[in-house]
Design a protein around this motif. Structure first.
Motif, PDB file in Angstrom:
ATOM      1  N   TRP A  52      54.308  21.330  -5.474  1.00 61.63           N
ATOM      2  CA  TRP A  52      53.288  20.275  -5.447  1.00 61.63           C
ATOM      3  C   TRP A  52      52.059  20.780  -6.206  1.00 61.63           C
ATOM      4  CZ3 TRP A  52      53.437  18.320   0.391  1.00 61.63           C
ATOM      5  CH2 TRP A  52      54.637  17.631   0.593  1.00 61.63           C
ATOM      6  N   ARG A 101      48.764  21.305  -0.459  1.00 61.95           N
ATOM      7  CA  ARG A 101      49.393  21.972   0.687  1.00 61.95           C
ATOM      8  C   ARG A 101      49.894  23.371   0.322  1.00 61.95           C
ATOM      9  NH1 ARG A 101      46.667  18.408   3.456  1.00 61.95           N
ATOM     10  NH2 ARG A 101      47.376  16.285   3.096  1.00 61.95           N
ATOM     11  N   VAL A 157      54.215  15.724  -6.420  1.00 61.30           N
ATOM     12  CA  VAL A 157      54.764  14.369  -6.239  1.00 61.30           C
ATOM     13  C   VAL A 157      53.662  13.314  -6.355  1.00 61.30           C
ATOM     14  CG1 VAL A 157      56.832  14.942  -4.925  1.00 61.30           C
ATOM     15  CG2 VAL A 157      54.640  14.686  -3.722  1.00 61.30           C
ATOM     16  N   ASN A 158      52.438  13.709  -6.071  1.00 55.06           N
ATOM     17  CA  ASN A 158      51.300  12.823  -6.379  1.00 55.06           C
ATOM     18  C   ASN A 158      50.920  13.165  -7.819  1.00 55.06           C
ATOM     19  OD1 ASN A 158      51.184  11.810  -3.697  1.00 55.06           O
ATOM     20  ND2 ASN A 158      50.171  13.707  -3.081  1.00 55.06           N
ATOM     21  N   LYS A 175      57.871   9.848  -6.389  1.00 57.10           N
ATOM     22  CA  LYS A 175      57.234   9.319  -5.181  1.00 57.10           C
ATOM     23  C   LYS A 175      56.632   7.981  -5.588  1.00 57.10           C
ATOM     24  CE  LYS A 175      53.427  10.315  -1.925  1.00 57.10           C
ATOM     25  NZ  LYS A 175      52.559  11.376  -1.375  1.00 57.10           N
ATOM     26  N   GLU A 210      51.701   6.254  -0.073  1.00 60.79           N
ATOM     27  CA  GLU A 210      50.381   6.877  -0.003  1.00 60.79           C
ATOM     28  C   GLU A 210      49.578   6.660  -1.281  1.00 60.79           C
ATOM     29  OE1 GLU A 210      51.323  10.972   1.111  1.00 60.79           O
ATOM     30  OE2 GLU A 210      51.310  10.404   3.223  1.00 60.79           O
ATOM     31  N   ARG A 241      62.267   9.511  -3.791  1.00 62.71           N
ATOM     32  CA  ARG A 241      61.867   9.928  -2.446  1.00 62.71           C
ATOM     33  C   ARG A 241      61.853   8.764  -1.445  1.00 62.71           C
ATOM     34  NH1 ARG A 241      56.905  12.565  -1.573  1.00 62.71           N
ATOM     35  NH2 ARG A 241      57.701  14.312  -0.395  1.00 62.71           N
ATOM     36  N   PHE A 290      60.127   8.885   1.273  1.00 62.28           N
ATOM     37  CA  PHE A 290      58.910   9.035   2.072  1.00 62.28           C
ATOM     38  C   PHE A 290      58.028   7.798   1.849  1.00 62.28           C
ATOM     39  CE2 PHE A 290      54.605  11.046   2.641  1.00 62.28           C
ATOM     40  CZ  PHE A 290      54.733  11.310   3.988  1.00 62.28           C
ATOM     41  N   LYS A 339      63.119  13.375   3.726  1.00 72.22           N
ATOM     42  CA  LYS A 339      62.590  14.483   4.519  1.00 72.22           C
ATOM     43  C   LYS A 339      63.457  14.693   5.758  1.00 72.22           C
ATOM     44  CE  LYS A 339      57.793  14.215   3.007  1.00 72.22           C
ATOM     45  NZ  LYS A 339      56.350  14.186   3.360  1.00 72.22           N
ATOM     46  N   ASP A 351      57.041  13.320   9.178  1.00 68.18           N
ATOM     47  CA  ASP A 351      56.515  14.148   8.100  1.00 68.18           C
ATOM     48  C   ASP A 351      56.487  15.626   8.425  1.00 68.18           C
ATOM     49  OD1 ASP A 351      55.329  15.035   5.821  1.00 68.18           O
ATOM     50  OD2 ASP A 351      53.347  14.222   6.242  1.00 68.18           O
ATOM     51  N   HIS A 370      45.044  19.558   8.346  1.00 67.18           N
ATOM     52  CA  HIS A 370      46.410  19.845   8.812  1.00 67.18           C
ATOM     53  C   HIS A 370      46.547  21.297   9.237  1.00 67.18           C
ATOM     54  CE1 HIS A 370      48.129  16.123   6.497  1.00 67.18           C
ATOM     55  NE2 HIS A 370      47.094  15.852   7.259  1.00 67.18           N
TER      56      HIS A 370
HETATM   57  C1  BDP Z   1      52.512  14.909   3.377  1.00 67.36           C
HETATM   58  C2  BDP Z   1      51.388  15.657   2.741  1.00 67.36           C
HETATM   59  C3  BDP Z   1      50.918  15.060   1.458  1.00 67.36           C
HETATM   60  C4  BDP Z   1      52.103  14.783   0.563  1.00 67.36           C
HETATM   61  C5  BDP Z   1      53.077  13.888   1.281  1.00 67.36           C
HETATM   62  C6  BDP Z   1      54.367  13.682   0.516  1.00 67.36           C
HETATM   63  O1  BDP Z   1      50.323  15.721   3.649  1.00 67.36           O
HETATM   64  O2  BDP Z   1      50.035  15.965   0.869  1.00 67.36           O
HETATM   65  O3  BDP Z   1      51.695  14.183  -0.619  1.00 67.36           O
HETATM   66  O4  BDP Z   1      53.457  14.469   2.497  1.00 67.36           O
HETATM   67  O5  BDP Z   1      55.342  14.312   0.884  1.00 67.36           O
HETATM   68  O6  BDP Z   1      53.183  15.834   4.173  1.00 67.36           O
HETATM   69  O7  BDP Z   1      54.404  12.913  -0.417  1.00 67.36           O
END
Ligand code: BDP
Length: 699
Positions: free
Chosen positions: A156, A165, A206-207, A284, A288, A321, A323, A357, A362, A524
């Motif tokens: 990431w 992270r 992924v962002n 992704k 989010e 993904r 997510f 995941k 998460d 976190h």
């Molecule tokens: C969460 C994280 C975030 C990630 C997101 C993801 O807090 O930073 O961008 O997952 O997996 O766990 O896309």
């Protein structure tokens, strides 16, 4: 002893076992002049010389003698060709290998043979692991092959060098220096990954930033790919879905617009010109705040398939993904990905894999497995686990994650009756999916020891070992890693292995016991069960624990969100029934009165307090046990870990005090006698800063 060498230390072995290896290996024969064959030679010669404490050289003219180690494929080595291994090699496939004791022309030799040079490289690393962890044998007969085709690390990493992270320094990819300057560390990263059989790296977050697809950044990515290639680590990228607009000013990124599809094809051509073995895309989308096909009124399948068509021409893949969760009022985040994606089962192109995941929320310290596993039989699915400890104490805590991943992989989905484990879903045995894959969110950075905490190296190692063989036990993995990385002293190895195996459960206990989840504060790291201002309700701890005067926990049964219905029977009923739901999942699925009688005979409140205490107690115990290992492990690493354990113990108490004092405002019960009474008030705990320091009031 700064930890840089990871599990590839190659210091001379001192035990009796080493003596036997020493007498069985004298020279190496590794013909071939390709980058991969040269990498094998460059690894084995110093490694064996170091481990065995004698000079091991390549034999002149590739002459075989007693004690020669021969490495290669039937095409690179005439000795291997002479062994007629065709059938055995066919069985281990493109990336597998054989390690055998053989007689060739009357000479006793050891052979590492594979169909491909990459297979030979994996065999070489496996052999080194044997030398470090197993008794010598003149009768080797090993055949190995990986169970997943794609074994990836997801980084990431942002283009500015930061890592989302990431807790071990800055990105290993020095984007600002590339492609002109190549950090030699890239080679060591590739060696470490290849030593475990990891064969892919997604380079960016992924962002994603669209800039990663500009010609300038593609040249940088190509320079990284050039370093990784001899080690079989293929490069992948995360494309930002709106990149056609951001990079080339297109009016839309609608995946069904022919101009958009053409843009992606041209972009993909450009990538493959620079990186001929480019692996593909990880996406992704509509999650989010990331753009995706739904931004343009299209579906996830439309988006994935458009990108899949662009890479399919080159044999590339798209990892899409799962997510996905929207802040719909009244919805249950844990149920959303399943609800959104299940209708598209069977609608994804053959080179798309859904990346899911391990749990439905998460990467919490403990979650049930994601219900998509076993529920989309016509879709290829792959697990995504998190190696970086976003929710398990960052790089300040020991939390050996192999136990968590074992629990996940062994979970029975019951999709086709008993025995339908997650492993069998994702390795292709249950539904016969042809593309199999696994991804781990990396915990690496440019800290000298790679992972921030010395013992967190074990998680990188464990991920790689499970990606190769998802049946390995956590104990076997911990044992291998400890012997290779810390000490060969048997008693100490056993003690360290025990600590590792207990560590994740301890974190669960002091952070989020009994199925609680998402109780952390904003960075976190520490506890924040009381909540804080968030952009959406499902980002706040109170959404998850639902503590109130009548009890605590998230009702996911028929009287609540009924997310439990996403699991197959008999699991669904087992989870849904309070009397059969395992304690570890209790508050994940149920809202339970404080005075509820647990299996232990204690009330829920007492049990909760006790779990917190148990977690804290472990950290104190671990400190003592680690301290007792002084003198066994070099002082540098021993002290560094000891210092981290002090922080971990402090943090555990912080989590316990926060949880107990805050939940007590609802339970209105006293703390049981066998639990340490917090010495501070809830307000004092709330006033600590993001890392638990009392300095400045935050809230
Ligand atoms: C969460 C994280 C975030 C990630 C997101 C993801 O807090 O930073 O961008 O997952 O997996 O766990 O896309």
């Amino acid at each position: 002893e700064d930890g840089y060498r990871l599990w590839m230390r190659y210091d001379t072995l001192a035990d009796a076992n080493a003596q036997a290896w020493r007498s069985s290996i004298n020279t190496v024969v590794i013909p071939g002049d390709s980058p991969t064959m040269r990498a094998i030679l460059a690894e084995l010669v110093p490694a064996l010389s170091g481990l065995l404490g004698k000079s091991i050289a390549a034999s002149a003219n590739n002459t075989l003698a007693d004690g020669t180690l021969v490495v290669g494929t039937p095409s690179t080595s005439s000795a291997i060709a002479s062994l007629q291994l065709r059938d055995a090699l066919a069985k281990v496939g493109d990336e597998g290998f054989l390690i055998r004791s053989e007689k060739i022309d009357g000479r006793s030799v050891t052979v590492i043979a594979a169909s491909t040079e990459l297979g030979a490289l994996y065999g070489a690393f496996h052999f080194l692991r044997l030398v470090q962890t197993q008794p010598a044998s003149g009768n080797l007969n090993i055949s190995e092959k990986p169970r997943f085709l794609f074994r990836l690390l997801n980084h990431w990493d942002n283009l500015d060098g930061s890592i989302e992270r990431g807790y071990a320094g800055q990105s290993l990819w020095k984007w600002n220096e590339l492609p002109g300057t190549i950090d030699p560390r890239l080679t060591d990263y590739a060696r470490a990954s290849a030593s475990l059989g990891i064969n892919g790296a997604v380079l960016n977050n992924v962002n994603a930033d669209a800039k990663s697809l500009t010609p300038e950044y593609l040249r940088k990515a190509a320079a990284i790919a050039d370093v990784f290639r001899p080690y079989g680590v293929r490069v992948y990228l995360v494309p930002r879905f709106s990149a056609p607009i951001e990079i080339d000013g297109l009016e839309t990124a609608d995946p069904l617009d022919p101009k958009v599809a053409a843009w992606w094809k041209a972009k993909t051509d450009e990538i493959y010109k620079l990186i001929p073995d480019f692996g593909g895309y990880l996406v992704k989308a509509n999650s989010e705040g990331q753009p995706g096909p739904m931004t343009y009124g299209r579906t996830h399948a439309d988006g994935a398939n458009m990108l899949a068509a662009a890479v399919a021409r080159y044999g590339g893949i798209v990892m899409w993904r799962a997510f996905i969760y929207d802040p719909v009022p009244g919805s249950d985040r844990a149920a959303e990905a399943y609800n959104t994606l299940k209708p598209f089962d069977g609608k994804f192109a053959p080179n798309v894999i859904l990346q899911v995941k391990n749990g439905p929320v998460d990467f919490m310290p403990r979650e049930p497995f994601h219900p998509i596993f076993g529920s989309m039989p016509h879709t290829q699915v792959m697990p995504e686990v998190q190696i970086t400890q976003e929710y398990l104490g960052h790089s300040n805590s020991i939390a050996f994650l192999a136990t968590m991943w074992r629990e996940f992989l062994d979970s029975d989905t019951y999709a086709k009756g008993p025995g339908s484990t997650v492993t069998r879903v994702v390795d292709g045995r249950l539904y016969g999916q042809t593309l199999t894959a696994i991804a781990g969110v990396a915990n690496t950075g440019d800290d000298r020891n790679w992972t921030g905490h010395h013992l967190a190296q074990a998680n990188w190692f464990a991920y790689g070992r499970l990606a190769w063989n998802p049946d390995m036990s956590a104990r076997e993995i911990a044992d291998e890693w400890t012997e290779m990385t810390l000490t060969h002293d048997r008693k100490s190895v056993d003690e360290i292995v025990r600590l590792l195996l207990e560590s994740r459960e301890a974190v669960v206990n002091y952070e989020m016991p009994l199925g609680l989840a998402h109780l952390m504060d904003n960075p976190h790291y520490g506890p924040g069960p009381w909540g804080y201002p968030v952009a959406r309700p499902d980002w706040s701890p109170v959404y998850y624990h639902r503590a109130a005067n009548d009890g605590i926990g998230f009702d996911r049964t028929a009287t609540g969100t009924n997310a439990v219905a996403q699991y197959h029977e008999p699991l669904r009923s087992r989870y849904a029934d309070l009397s059969t739901c395992p304690d570890d999942m209790l508050l994940w699925f149920h809202h339970v009165p404080w005075t509820y009688k647990m299996r232990s005979g204690r009330t829920l409140w007492d049990e909760l307090c006790l779990r917190y205490q148990r977690g804290v107690d472990w950290t104190g115990d671990a400190r003592k046990r680690w301290d007792a290992l002084a003198g066994i492990i070099d002082a540098e690493r021993h002290t560094a870990v000891a210092r981290k354990l002090v922080i971990q113990q402090r943090d555990a108490k912080w989590w316990r005090d926060a949880g107990l004092l805050y939940f007590q405002t609802f339970s209105k019960q006293p703390f049981p006698a066998d639990v340490d009474q917090p010495t501070r008030t809830l307000d004092e705990v709330k006033a600590l800063d993001d890392y638990g320091h009392p300095q400045k009031a935050k809230k």
